[in-house]
Design a protein around this motif. Sequence first.
Motif, short mmCIF file in Angstrom:
data_model
loop_
_atom_site.label_atom_id
_atom_site.label_comp_id
_atom_site.label_asym_id
_atom_site.label_seq_id
_atom_site.Cartn_x
_atom_site.Cartn_y
_atom_site.Cartn_z
N UNK A 146 0.82 -1.20 0.00
CA UNK A 146 0.00 0.00 0.00
C UNK A 146 0.86 1.26 0.00
N UNK A 147 2.01 1.19 0.64
CA UNK A 147 2.89 2.35 0.69
C UNK A 147 3.34 2.76 -0.71
N UNK A 148 3.64 1.78 -1.56
CA UNK A 148 4.08 2.06 -2.92
C UNK A 148 2.98 2.77 -3.71
N UNK A 149 1.74 2.32 -3.58
CA UNK A 149 0.63 2.93 -4.32
C UNK A 149 0.40 4.36 -3.85
N UNK A 150 0.47 4.58 -2.55
CA UNK A 150 0.30 5.94 -2.02
C UNK A 150 1.40 6.86 -2.52
N UNK A 151 2.63 6.35 -2.52
CA UNK A 151 3.76 7.14 -2.99
C UNK A 151 3.62 7.45 -4.48
N UNK A 152 3.18 6.47 -5.26
CA UNK A 152 3.00 6.67 -6.70
C UNK A 152 1.88 7.69 -6.98
N UNK A 153 0.80 7.62 -6.23
CA UNK A 153 -0.29 8.57 -6.42
C UNK A 153 0.14 9.99 -6.06
N UNK A 154 0.86 10.14 -4.96
CA UNK A 154 1.36 11.45 -4.56
C UNK A 154 2.29 12.01 -5.63
N UNK A 155 3.19 11.17 -6.13
CA UNK A 155 4.12 11.61 -7.18
C UNK A 155 3.35 12.02 -8.43
N UNK A 156 2.31 11.28 -8.77
CA UNK A 156 1.50 11.62 -9.94
C UNK A 156 0.81 12.96 -9.79
N UNK A 157 0.22 13.21 -8.64
CA UNK A 157 -0.46 14.49 -8.42
C UNK A 157 0.52 15.66 -8.40
N UNK A 158 1.67 15.48 -7.79
CA UNK A 158 2.68 16.53 -7.79
C UNK A 158 3.19 16.77 -9.20
N UNK A 159 3.35 15.69 -9.97
CA UNK A 159 3.79 15.81 -11.35
C UNK A 159 2.80 16.57 -12.22
N UNK A 160 1.50 16.33 -12.00
CA UNK A 160 0.48 17.05 -12.77
C UNK A 160 0.52 18.54 -12.45
N UNK A 161 0.71 18.86 -11.18
CA UNK A 161 0.81 20.27 -10.81
C UNK A 161 2.07 20.90 -11.40
N UNK A 162 3.16 20.14 -11.40
CA UNK A 162 4.42 20.60 -11.94
C UNK A 162 4.32 20.84 -13.45
N UNK A 163 3.53 20.04 -14.12
CA UNK A 163 3.40 20.15 -15.57
C UNK A 163 2.72 21.41 -16.05
N UNK A 164 1.96 22.07 -15.20
CA UNK A 164 1.29 23.30 -15.61
C UNK A 164 1.97 24.55 -15.04
N UNK A 165 3.22 24.38 -14.57
CA UNK A 165 4.00 25.54 -14.15
C UNK A 165 4.25 26.45 -15.36
N UNK A 166 4.43 27.71 -15.09
CA UNK A 166 4.58 28.69 -16.16
C UNK A 166 5.74 28.42 -17.11
N UNK A 167 6.86 27.92 -16.58
CA UNK A 167 8.01 27.68 -17.45
C UNK A 167 7.74 26.55 -18.44
N UNK A 168 6.97 25.55 -18.02
CA UNK A 168 6.63 24.46 -18.93
C UNK A 168 5.65 24.91 -20.00
N UNK A 169 4.67 25.65 -19.60
CA UNK A 169 3.68 26.16 -20.55
C UNK A 169 4.37 27.07 -21.57
N UNK A 170 5.27 27.92 -21.10
CA UNK A 170 5.98 28.83 -22.01
C UNK A 170 6.89 28.06 -22.96
N UNK A 171 7.56 27.02 -22.48
CA UNK A 171 8.45 26.24 -23.34
C UNK A 171 7.66 25.53 -24.44
N UNK A 172 6.55 24.94 -24.09
CA UNK A 172 5.74 24.24 -25.09
C UNK A 172 5.14 25.24 -26.07
N UNK A 173 4.65 26.37 -25.58
CA UNK A 173 4.07 27.38 -26.46
C UNK A 173 5.12 27.93 -27.42
#
Length: 71
Positions: free
Chosen positions: A1-28
């Motif tokens: 269960x610890x692995x799944x919780x860790x993976x879910x937390x990493x996924x949610x943090x990654x999604x938030x990280x993906x919409x940071x301004x520097x990423x949006x600007x680089x893709x645009x």
Amino acid sequence: MEFISFAMLAGFIGMKHGIDGDHVAAIADMVGAEKKRQKQVSLGLMYAIGHGFIVVIYWFSHYLFWCKSSP
């Protein structure tokens, strides 16, 4: 269960990280330079897959070396 919780937390943090301004600007910036729609989509996908791959490698190595080695 610890692995799944860790993976879910990493996924949610990654999604938030993906919409940071520097990423949006680089893709645009990359996508805006291209005229063809297919090339725009492929550049955006390559950026997202490449960046995601690095994040997954970092997460996996962190899990293996830090979480598995602690008592």
